[in-house]
Design an enzyme around this catalytic site. Sequence first.
Site, PDB file in Angstrom:
ATOM      1  N   GLU A 160       0.843  -1.185   0.000  1.00 15.50           N
ATOM      2  CA  GLU A 160       0.000   0.000   0.000  1.00 15.50           C
ATOM      3  C   GLU A 160       0.890   1.250   0.000  1.00 15.50           C
ATOM      4  O   GLU A 160       1.812   1.356   0.795  1.00 15.50           O
ATOM      5  CB  GLU A 160      -0.855  -0.023   1.264  1.00 15.50           C
ATOM      6  CG  GLU A 160      -1.598   1.245   1.521  1.00 15.50           C
ATOM      7  CD  GLU A 160      -1.939   1.411   3.015  1.00 15.50           C
ATOM      8  OE1 GLU A 160      -1.476   0.603   3.847  1.00 15.50           O
ATOM      9  OE2 GLU A 160      -2.641   2.376   3.328  1.00 15.50           O
TER      10      GLU A 160
ATOM     11  N   ASP B 144      -0.376  -0.853   6.164  1.00 11.51           N
ATOM     12  CA  ASP B 144      -0.238  -0.305   7.510  1.00 11.51           C
ATOM     13  C   ASP B 144      -1.210  -0.954   8.482  1.00 11.51           C
ATOM     14  O   ASP B 144      -2.240  -1.484   8.086  1.00 11.51           O
ATOM     15  CB  ASP B 144      -0.524   1.211   7.488  1.00 11.51           C
ATOM     16  CG  ASP B 144       0.630   1.972   6.859  1.00 11.51           C
ATOM     17  OD1 ASP B 144       1.752   1.435   6.879  1.00 11.51           O
ATOM     18  OD2 ASP B 144       0.394   3.081   6.353  1.00 11.51           O
TER      19      ASP B 144
ATOM     20  N   ASP C 294      -3.267   0.473  10.273  1.00  9.82           N
ATOM     21  CA  ASP C 294      -4.297   1.457  10.607  1.00  9.82           C
ATOM     22  C   ASP C 294      -5.573   1.204   9.803  1.00  9.82           C
ATOM     23  O   ASP C 294      -5.697   0.181   9.135  1.00  9.82           O
ATOM     24  CB  ASP C 294      -3.770   2.882  10.375  1.00  9.82           C
ATOM     25  CG  ASP C 294      -3.417   3.104   8.903  1.00  9.82           C
ATOM     26  OD1 ASP C 294      -3.710   2.205   8.076  1.00  9.82           O
ATOM     27  OD2 ASP C 294      -2.849   4.151   8.578  1.00  9.82           O
TER      28      ASP C 294
ATOM     29  N   ASP D 251      -6.888   2.673   7.127  1.00  9.54           N
ATOM     30  CA  ASP D 251      -6.732   2.590   5.673  1.00  9.54           C
ATOM     31  C   ASP D 251      -6.095   1.272   5.253  1.00  9.54           C
ATOM     32  O   ASP D 251      -6.501   0.650   4.275  1.00  9.54           O
ATOM     33  CB  ASP D 251      -5.865   3.746   5.154  1.00  9.54           C
ATOM     34  CG  ASP D 251      -6.654   5.047   5.120  1.00  9.54           C
ATOM     35  OD1 ASP D 251      -7.889   4.971   5.245  1.00  9.54           O
ATOM     36  OD2 ASP D 251      -6.025   6.116   4.986  1.00  9.54           O
TER      37      ASP D 251
END
Length: 648
Positions: A436, A509, A511, A513
Amino acid sequence: MDQMDQEINLPNGTYDETDIQVLEGLEAVRKRPGMYIGSTGPRGLHHLVYEIVDNAIDEALAGYCDKIDVRIMPGDIIVVTDNGRGIPVGIQPQMGLPAVTVVFTVLHAGGKFGNGGYVYSGGLHGVGASVVNALSEWLEVEVCDGSHCHYQRFERGVQVDDLKITGETTEVGTKIAFKPDGEIFEETEFSYTTLLDRLREQAFLNAGINIIITDERESEPVVTQLHYEGGIVSFIEHIHKRKAMTVVHDEIIYLAAQNDHGSAEVAMQYNDSYNNVILSFANNINTVEGGTHELGFKTALTRVMNDYARKNNILKEKDQNLSGDDVREGLTAIVSVKLQDAQFEGQTKGKLGNTEIRTLVEGLVYDKLTTYFEENPSVARAIMDKSISAARAREAARKARDMTRRKSALESASLPGKLADCINKDNVTTEIYIVEGDSAGGSAKGGRDRNFQAILPLWGKMLNVEKSRLDKVYGNDKLMPVITALGCGMGEEFDLTRLRYGKVIIMADADVDGSHIRTLLLTFFFRFMRPLVEAGHIYIAQPPLYKLVKGKTTRYAYTDRERDRIMAELNPDGNAKIDIQRYKGLGEMDSEQLWDTTMNPENRIILNVNLSDAAAADEIFTILMGDKVQPRREFIEQNARYVRNLDV
Ligand code: TSJ
């Protein structure tokens, strides 16, 4: 010395062969818990509850109990009560111990006392109680048999005292309370929704059963009563309602039959989406890898649809037959079979192998669905229209695909421009990282071992796969590079032998997203490259959450727990003040750090994704990305406390 050894503290003269057998058995469970419950993560933890509840469900199916009560108490203690006959307390001749004691202390005991065994047991049922006992800090059992209540307590699998009569009663039933052992499990917090979902599934599969689940950890207890007279028909209703889907015909089709080998029931309904959900069960166990019952269903459905289309001149002589994918577009179906001696096969024992069941289901669906269509022509017509339009879209997709192929054949390099390929060309030792973000992609390219690691960076908002058919996926500039880099095509044309890498690793990640990208890619693989998931090629990279530095020592932690452990290790007396950095994203790591922590096969942790992980991602995706706002809101509200469980 092992934990268990310290618990062995029996008076002289009572310690014999059987005790040794018992202790060795349970010690084996504590040494290798994963072998018995799959993992010591959240999945394994919740598995303990299923093992216990399944026994009560067996008692209900045998017709002796109509109520099962499951409670999560403060401290994450589980209490399960049923109003069945009570686990037998008489002396079991082989062991010379009360049967109930044997159930909890002898591995692979249970289910079958004399001739009281259950006919359609899921194979594992009754076996799990001793495993749960071995993996619990403590477990208490109370059995009431209509005249007396009996009680026994165990700690880490070992009985604290003999079975005792605690009083007289006219009641009957079994009550189990246990606290999972914090020394075994990474986390001991139960998720109410996880337990609720699984218990609800069992309530659907066993029409008429009453299950009450209560979360008593909050000041206001949360109670859900599960009772479905409609059985698997209610299951379909629930799935379509939960996803707020528009159905193509109102009535849910229900078909059932039985013969000497067992019984089979099917419920099905079409919705206006392009996906299909077929859930199959054998003896109430979800067969995620399918098997003979699912195969029988699919074969018969395709045949019934084509026969009907030909007979009614919906397909003309020159037209091709409808394919399996065509007739399953928009379908939600439950196939549930019950049989003696179920054979479970496959990678995760999630595939039914009994061939006689294929014949039963295939015959049932062929005969009764044909009749149903004859008697309900408007329903048949609505379903036919759906399949015919799927066939047209398939044809359009083929054309679009040919166009793409021709286009790429004209360009000299057919591999995506962003792909940094590896040198080795075999598809066993090689790996592709789907990364990503651009900056992380850069670090990954710099840090990799280019001999066997390829990098494909992705960026921007990806296509919303939920609303798309195959024809949209082809030509999508975000997913096309993934498809061409992997080289094995997709959908009906998928060919695993053409796969260009042994491991496909999603690196994103930790997180929201990142979690979104992971869910999306897993959904894509689940829908369009399922054999890739089944064959175990998909992995998820685990970047560290923390970097800990003390002087010249640098350590990385992948969980909060690990961070605390390393802290204690680096700083035993609590004097040094240690430098801790929390990584917010992959982009914060330079090439060398990324290699050391996340890509070097010697140090890294990568999670192998199995079919049920991907199916879970698919379900989450459908709810999060679908058209309807309400189910999404409900889902997020319900799961707000457990969001980390969303992270596959
Ligand atoms: F997992 C477990 F074993 F701990 C457990 C068993 C947990 C719970 C909540 C319930 C049960 C359970 C077992 N409920 N009811 C029974 N029934 C029997 O074990 C039983 C009773 C009588 C006879 C018989 O032949 O008379 C046979 C069985 C298997």
